[in-house]
Each structure stands twice: as structure tokens, then as C-alpha cells.
Enzyme design. Structure first.
Site, PDB file in Angstrom:
ATOM      1  N   HIS A  57       0.789  -1.229   0.000  1.00 55.96           N
ATOM      2  CA  HIS A  57       0.000   0.000   0.000  1.00 55.96           C
ATOM      3  C   HIS A  57       0.826   1.286   0.000  1.00 55.96           C
ATOM      4  O   HIS A  57       0.243   2.375  -0.031  1.00 55.96           O
ATOM      5  CB  HIS A  57      -0.918   0.009   1.229  1.00 55.96           C
ATOM      6  CG  HIS A  57      -0.139   0.081   2.497  1.00 55.96           C
ATOM      7  ND1 HIS A  57       0.466  -1.030   3.051  1.00 55.96           N
ATOM      8  CD2 HIS A  57       0.177   1.137   3.292  1.00 55.96           C
ATOM      9  CE1 HIS A  57       1.117  -0.655   4.145  1.00 55.96           C
ATOM     10  NE2 HIS A  57       0.959   0.643   4.311  1.00 55.96           N
ATOM     11  N   HIS A  72       1.604   6.938  -0.934  1.00 52.94           N
ATOM     12  CA  HIS A  72       0.731   6.092  -0.117  1.00 52.94           C
ATOM     13  C   HIS A  72      -0.526   5.807  -0.932  1.00 52.94           C
ATOM     14  O   HIS A  72      -1.267   6.720  -1.278  1.00 52.94           O
ATOM     15  CB  HIS A  72       0.378   6.803   1.195  1.00 52.94           C
ATOM     16  CG  HIS A  72       0.014   5.871   2.293  1.00 52.94           C
ATOM     17  ND1 HIS A  72      -1.216   5.256   2.358  1.00 52.94           N
ATOM     18  CD2 HIS A  72       0.719   5.427   3.362  1.00 52.94           C
ATOM     19  CE1 HIS A  72      -1.252   4.484   3.438  1.00 52.94           C
ATOM     20  NE2 HIS A  72      -0.081   4.568   4.063  1.00 52.94           N
TER      21      HIS A  72
END
Length: 149
Positions: A57, A72
Site C-alpha cells: 500500500h 501512499h
């Protein structure tokens, strides 16, 4: 100076609009954020450098000047335990700007109840170290997001 570019296509919304107080308050660092297009896509490196941190992620690439750029992919997406994310490089790899790092599907993230918004943050930087920070508008992968002095 380091040019930091968009890791994915979408609409720039700025850090203040990120639905997470740590990012929106710039506690991780200054930068901006992209609300990505809702289709399977590849998140690419925003700079030339070395992958120093790599998770399904999120990833950090540090350039030759020591500037670490965090990308992110979504908010609270660590809770997905990697589901829907495919790593395309390894930690320690040298990458070029525009090189694919993670394949993911923002619409699947949204279906899982998470925000797909992507903060792009200059780690350990001060706000005045950045210039020409994009806060709005559509971007394609590789478009300029900000300059880091």
C-alpha cells in the site's frame, strides 16, 4: 532541485483534503494528494532513486540528493493486508521516474470501504522547501506535482 511527478492519473486534491489527520495535517511531511481514476492502474516512481521502503500500500523512493518521496496508495489500506496490490519491484531496487512500482485497483480499494486517495509526501522536508505544489486539476501519470529545493 528535484521534480516530483504524479505516480498515477487522477485529480489533484491537495494534502489538506486527505481524509486522514496525519496526512492532512502534514505531520508526515508536505506534499499533495491525488484522487486516482477508478480503474486498475500502476503506481509509478515519482523520482529516480532507490526503493528504501516497500509495502503493498505504500513505497518510498530516495533520490540521489537524499530526498525521500512517500507514495501512499489509499488511506488505511494497510488493513487490506496486501489484497489487490501487486509489487512490481523489490526493496533496494534502483528505479527511474515513471517506472511501475505497484499494480493496484483504486475501485477495489473503495469497494473495500477505504479511501483510494494517494498522498505524495516529501519526507523530512519543510513546507518552504517545496515550490509549485499542485493543489487541484487533472493529472496524468508523470505530470509535475511539486519541486523540492
Amino acid at each position: 532541485m528535484t521534480l516530483v511527478t504524479a505516480p498515477c492519473p487522477g485529480r489533484v486534491i491537495g494534502l489538506a483534503a486527505v481524509p486522514d489527520p496525519v496526512f492532512s495535517g502534514a505531520m508526515v511531511g508536505p506534499g499533495t494528494a491525488i484522487d486516482p481514476v477508478r480503474e486498475p492502474t500502476e503506481a509509478v516512481s515519482s523520482v529516480d532513486g532507490i526503493v528504501v521502503s516497500l509495502h503493498p500500500h505504500a513505497f518510498v523512493v530516495v533520490d540521489a540528493d537524499g530526498h525521500g518521496v512517500l507514495t501512499h496508495l489509499g488511506i488505511d489500506t494497510v488493513q487490506l493486508n496486501g489484497a489487490g496490490f501487486d509489487l512490481l519491484v523489490n526493496k533496494g531496487d534502483t528505479v527511474r521516474r515513471g517506472q511501475a512500482i505497484v499494480r493496484w485497483d483504486p475501485s477495489a480499494v473503495e469497494t473495500a470501504g477505504k479511501s483510494p486517495v494517494c498522498p505524495v509526501v516529501a519526507l523530512e522536508a519543510t513546507a518552504d522547501a517545496l515550490s509549485d505544489v499542485r493543489e487541484d486539476g487533472e493529472v496524468k501519470t508523470g505530470d509535475a506535482l511539486f519541486d523540492w529545493q
